[in-house]
Design an enzyme around this catalytic site. Structure first.
Site, PDB file in Angstrom:
ATOM      1  N   THR A 189      -1.877   2.977  -7.404  1.00  0.00           N
ATOM      2  CA  THR A 189      -3.240   3.778  -7.331  1.00  0.00           C
ATOM      3  C   THR A 189      -4.269   2.720  -7.963  1.00  0.00           C
ATOM      4  O   THR A 189      -3.540   1.954  -9.057  1.00  0.00           O
ATOM      5  CB  THR A 189      -2.774   4.818  -6.431  1.00  0.00           C
ATOM      6  OG1 THR A 189      -5.228   5.054  -6.755  1.00  0.00           O
ATOM      7  CG2 THR A 189      -2.936   5.573  -8.492  1.00  0.00           C
TER       8      THR A 189
ATOM      9  N   LYS B 122      -3.675  -1.559  -7.700  1.00  0.00           N
ATOM     10  CA  LYS B 122      -3.742  -2.486  -6.724  1.00  0.00           C
ATOM     11  C   LYS B 122      -3.574  -4.212  -5.731  1.00  0.00           C
ATOM     12  O   LYS B 122      -2.416  -4.745  -5.477  1.00  0.00           O
ATOM     13  CB  LYS B 122      -4.058  -1.833  -5.235  1.00  0.00           C
ATOM     14  CG  LYS B 122      -3.597  -0.964  -5.110  1.00  0.00           C
ATOM     15  CD  LYS B 122      -4.519   0.160  -3.949  1.00  0.00           C
ATOM     16  CE  LYS B 122      -4.071   1.459  -3.777  1.00  0.00           C
ATOM     17  NZ  LYS B 122      -4.734   1.967  -2.306  1.00  0.00           N
TER      18      LYS B 122
ATOM     19  N   ASN C 186       0.068  -1.246  -1.931  1.00  0.00           N
ATOM     20  CA  ASN C 186       0.417   0.223  -2.548  1.00  0.00           C
ATOM     21  C   ASN C 186       1.144   0.460  -2.811  1.00  0.00           C
ATOM     22  O   ASN C 186       1.709   1.903  -3.263  1.00  0.00           O
ATOM     23  CB  ASN C 186      -0.916   0.784  -1.631  1.00  0.00           C
ATOM     24  CG  ASN C 186      -0.279   1.665  -0.352  1.00  0.00           C
ATOM     25  OD1 ASN C 186       0.982   0.309  -0.307  1.00  0.00           O
ATOM     26  ND2 ASN C 186      -0.277   2.741  -0.327  1.00  0.00           N
TER      27      ASN C 186
ATOM     28  N   ASP D 258      -0.873   1.917   3.281  1.00  0.00           N
ATOM     29  CA  ASP D 258      -2.335   2.261   3.634  1.00  0.00           C
ATOM     30  C   ASP D 258      -2.289   2.135   4.799  1.00  0.00           C
ATOM     31  O   ASP D 258      -2.961   3.344   5.578  1.00  0.00           O
ATOM     32  CB  ASP D 258      -2.956   2.113   2.787  1.00  0.00           C
ATOM     33  CG  ASP D 258      -3.366   3.125   1.572  1.00  0.00           C
ATOM     34  OD1 ASP D 258      -2.457   3.706   1.164  1.00  0.00           O
ATOM     35  OD2 ASP D 258      -4.105   1.874   0.768  1.00  0.00           O
TER      36      ASP D 258
ATOM     37  N   ALA E  55      -9.780   0.925   1.346  1.00  0.00           N
ATOM     38  CA  ALA E  55      -8.927   1.474   2.332  1.00  0.00           C
ATOM     39  C   ALA E  55      -9.265   0.487   3.404  1.00  0.00           C
ATOM     40  O   ALA E  55      -8.578   0.563   4.278  1.00  0.00           O
ATOM     41  CB  ALA E  55      -9.698   2.797   2.456  1.00  0.00           C
TER      42      ALA E  55
ATOM     43  N   GLY F 108      -8.407  13.252   6.629  1.00  0.00           N
ATOM     44  CA  GLY F 108      -6.916  12.050   5.670  1.00  0.00           C
ATOM     45  C   GLY F 108      -5.766  12.102   5.596  1.00  0.00           C
ATOM     46  O   GLY F 108      -5.509  11.989   5.114  1.00  0.00           O
TER      47      GLY F 108
HETATM   48  P1  NDP Z   1     -12.978   1.173  -3.367  1.00  0.00           P
HETATM   49  O1  NDP Z   1     -13.678   2.036  -4.405  1.00  0.00           O
HETATM   50  O2  NDP Z   1     -12.556   0.301  -2.809  1.00  0.00           O
HETATM   51  O3  NDP Z   1     -14.554   1.573  -1.553  1.00  0.00           O
HETATM   52  C1  NDP Z   1     -15.306   2.815  -1.822  1.00  0.00           C
HETATM   53  C2  NDP Z   1     -16.337   2.295  -0.663  1.00  0.00           C
HETATM   54  O4  NDP Z   1     -16.962   2.954  -0.035  1.00  0.00           O
HETATM   55  C3  NDP Z   1     -16.753   1.082  -0.255  1.00  0.00           C
HETATM   56  O5  NDP Z   1     -17.490   1.005   0.963  1.00  0.00           O
HETATM   57  C4  NDP Z   1     -18.005   1.308  -0.894  1.00  0.00           C
HETATM   58  O6  NDP Z   1     -19.426   0.866  -0.752  1.00  0.00           O
HETATM   59  C5  NDP Z   1     -17.849   2.721  -0.066  1.00  0.00           C
HETATM   60  N1  NDP Z   1     -19.801   4.351  -0.549  1.00  0.00           N
HETATM   61  C6  NDP Z   1     -19.059   5.108  -1.537  1.00  0.00           C
HETATM   62  N2  NDP Z   1     -19.939   5.771  -1.507  1.00  0.00           N
HETATM   63  C7  NDP Z   1     -20.623   5.311  -1.115  1.00  0.00           C
HETATM   64  C8  NDP Z   1     -22.021   5.411  -0.368  1.00  0.00           C
HETATM   65  N3  NDP Z   1     -22.964   6.846  -1.616  1.00  0.00           N
HETATM   66  N4  NDP Z   1     -22.661   5.153   0.735  1.00  0.00           N
HETATM   67  C9  NDP Z   1     -22.323   4.754   1.146  1.00  0.00           C
HETATM   68  N5  NDP Z   1     -20.779   3.764   1.176  1.00  0.00           N
HETATM   69  C10 NDP Z   1     -20.762   3.922   0.251  1.00  0.00           C
HETATM   70  O7  NDP Z   1     -12.331   2.972  -2.880  1.00  0.00           O
HETATM   71  P2  NDP Z   1     -11.067   2.825  -1.457  1.00  0.00           P
HETATM   72  O8  NDP Z   1     -11.530   2.215  -0.398  1.00  0.00           O
HETATM   73  O9  NDP Z   1      -9.455   2.757  -2.569  1.00  0.00           O
HETATM   74  O10 NDP Z   1     -10.934   4.190  -1.500  1.00  0.00           O
HETATM   75  C11 NDP Z   1     -11.933   5.287  -0.025  1.00  0.00           C
HETATM   76  C12 NDP Z   1     -11.809   6.767   0.338  1.00  0.00           C
HETATM   77  O11 NDP Z   1     -10.507   6.434   0.717  1.00  0.00           O
HETATM   78  C13 NDP Z   1     -11.148   7.129  -1.003  1.00  0.00           C
HETATM   79  O12 NDP Z   1     -12.071   8.763  -1.270  1.00  0.00           O
HETATM   80  C14 NDP Z   1      -9.542   7.785  -1.661  1.00  0.00           C
HETATM   81  O13 NDP Z   1      -9.589   8.629  -1.799  1.00  0.00           O
HETATM   82  C15 NDP Z   1      -9.776   7.162   0.280  1.00  0.00           C
HETATM   83  N6  NDP Z   1      -8.199   7.425   0.843  1.00  0.00           N
HETATM   84  C16 NDP Z   1      -7.541   7.665   1.733  1.00  0.00           C
HETATM   85  C17 NDP Z   1      -6.270   7.393   1.474  1.00  0.00           C
HETATM   86  C18 NDP Z   1      -5.641   8.737   2.542  1.00  0.00           C
HETATM   87  O14 NDP Z   1      -4.274   8.333   2.937  1.00  0.00           O
HETATM   88  N7  NDP Z   1      -5.768   9.591   2.878  1.00  0.00           N
HETATM   89  C19 NDP Z   1      -5.520   5.548   0.886  1.00  0.00           C
HETATM   90  C20 NDP Z   1      -6.505   5.042   0.526  1.00  0.00           C
HETATM   91  C21 NDP Z   1      -7.792   5.810   0.190  1.00  0.00           C
HETATM   92  P3  NDP Z   1     -20.079  -0.473  -1.508  1.00  0.00           P
HETATM   93  O15 NDP Z   1     -18.807  -1.045  -1.141  1.00  0.00           O
HETATM   94  O16 NDP Z   1     -21.727  -0.117  -0.887  1.00  0.00           O
HETATM   95  O17 NDP Z   1     -19.975   0.310  -3.139  1.00  0.00           O
END
Ligand code: NDP
Length: 288
Positions: free
Chosen positions: A68, A72, A93, A108, A135, A253
């Protein structure tokens, strides 16, 4: 007298921070349920220690493990081989030991697709994905491999959004029939009519910010759309509740988390685990 064996098979998750990762509860519940004398260890590994930690997996004959944040991508050069999906995504992952080799996969997106299939066959569908992080990358690549035709990526950071677009319309489109577009996220997003599935793949709504609002014009959701949230904690996010009230089919989720765990478990042990046991273990952890 029965033969004594105190040696357990080892699996793990490496991350930093990692203490709040609930995977151990889910996987060890399934090890117990299926009578496997295996362990799943939650191990804090700093970025500079990752090469030594992976070498440790080899030396101690770990059967596999998860990665994690922040490992990754960094783990890739430390492995022997990658699956097609991990290669396309550029992220791993899940590690599986095959003979003397450590193979990198990404479960994932597959976990997400497995959650979606019972309510909607992805083939030929039109999907909106909010977010362009890890994700969103994993989900969009697997949806394309599962036959989704049209993906709209909506993201705040344009660099990240167009980076994912280039992946989807480049290497992924060569292997699939997907067509992707990118929309910079400014103000409330209107879901285009004709969309089949809307996915929140951002971290908006993750505990403790459970009341955070996704900038989405809720009136643009239609009851025939499937709305999915990747947030596992809490499973009942604001989006899940509001979309259900509109009449949409919703996916939380936890389903994705359980299904990616099911895939990893099967790859490590060869046993098909009971997803109900795994989900129950997570619901206990999250008090859901
Ligand atoms: P990353 O940090 O790689 O990406 C986060 C994403 O969220 C980016 O696109 C970011 O946008 C966006 N974001 C965050 N805050 C805001 C906001 N206030 N407004 C708009 N966009 C926002 O994280 P991950 O992709 O690894 O994880 C994302 C979520 O997925 C996590 O909460 C994690 O818990 C969940 N997850 C769940 C899994 C499951 O099995 N259920 C597996 C993997 C992840 P920007 O690029 O503009 O910053």
């Amino acid at each position: 007298m029965a033969e004594l064996n105190f040696k357990q098979e080892l699996t793990s998750v490496f991350g930093q921070p990692v203490a709040e990762n609930p995977t151990q509860a889910m996987i060890e519940a399934a090890y117990q349920h299926h009578g496997l004398d295996w362990r799943y260890l939650t191990i804090e590994v700093a970025p500079e220690d990752l090469p030594a930690a992976v070498q440790g997996m080899r030396a101690m004959n770990f059967r596999g493990g998860n990665l994690t944040i922040p490992h990754k991508v960094a783990v890739i050069p430390l492995l022997d081989r990658l699956s097609e999906a991990a290669q396309l995504m550029g992220a791993v992952n899940c590690i599986i030991r095959e003979g003397d080799e450590l193979v990198g996969d990404n479960t994932d997106g597959k976990g997400f697709v497995d959650s979606l299939r019972p309510v909607c066959d992805p083939a030929g569908k039109k999907v909106v994905i909010l977010g362009a992080g890890g994700a969103a990358r994993a989900i969009s690549v697997e949806l394309a491999l599962a036959g989704v035709e049209d993906i709209t990526i909506v993201n705040r950071d344009s660099g990240r959004g167009t980076g994912l677009l280039d992946l989807l319309n480049g290497p992924v489109a060569k292997a699939t029939s997907v067509k992707a577009t990118f929309v910079p996220w400014e103000g409330d997003f209107d879901v285009p009519p004709g969309t089949d599935v809307v996915i929140n793949a951002t971290s908006i709504g993750l505990f403790p910010d459970v009341n955070a609002r996704i900038p989405l014009h809720m009136a643009s959701l239609e009851p025939n759309m499937v709305v999915a949230d990747v947030i596992p904690n809490p499973p009942e996010t604001r989006l899940v509740k509001e979309a259900r009230a509109i009449g949409c089919e919703v996916l939380d989720g936890l389903g994705m988390l359980v299904n990616q765990g099911v895939i990893g478990f099967r790859l490590w042990t060869g046993v098909d685990p009971d997803p109900v046991i795994m989900r129950r273990a997570l619901e206990t952890v999250f008090d859901a």
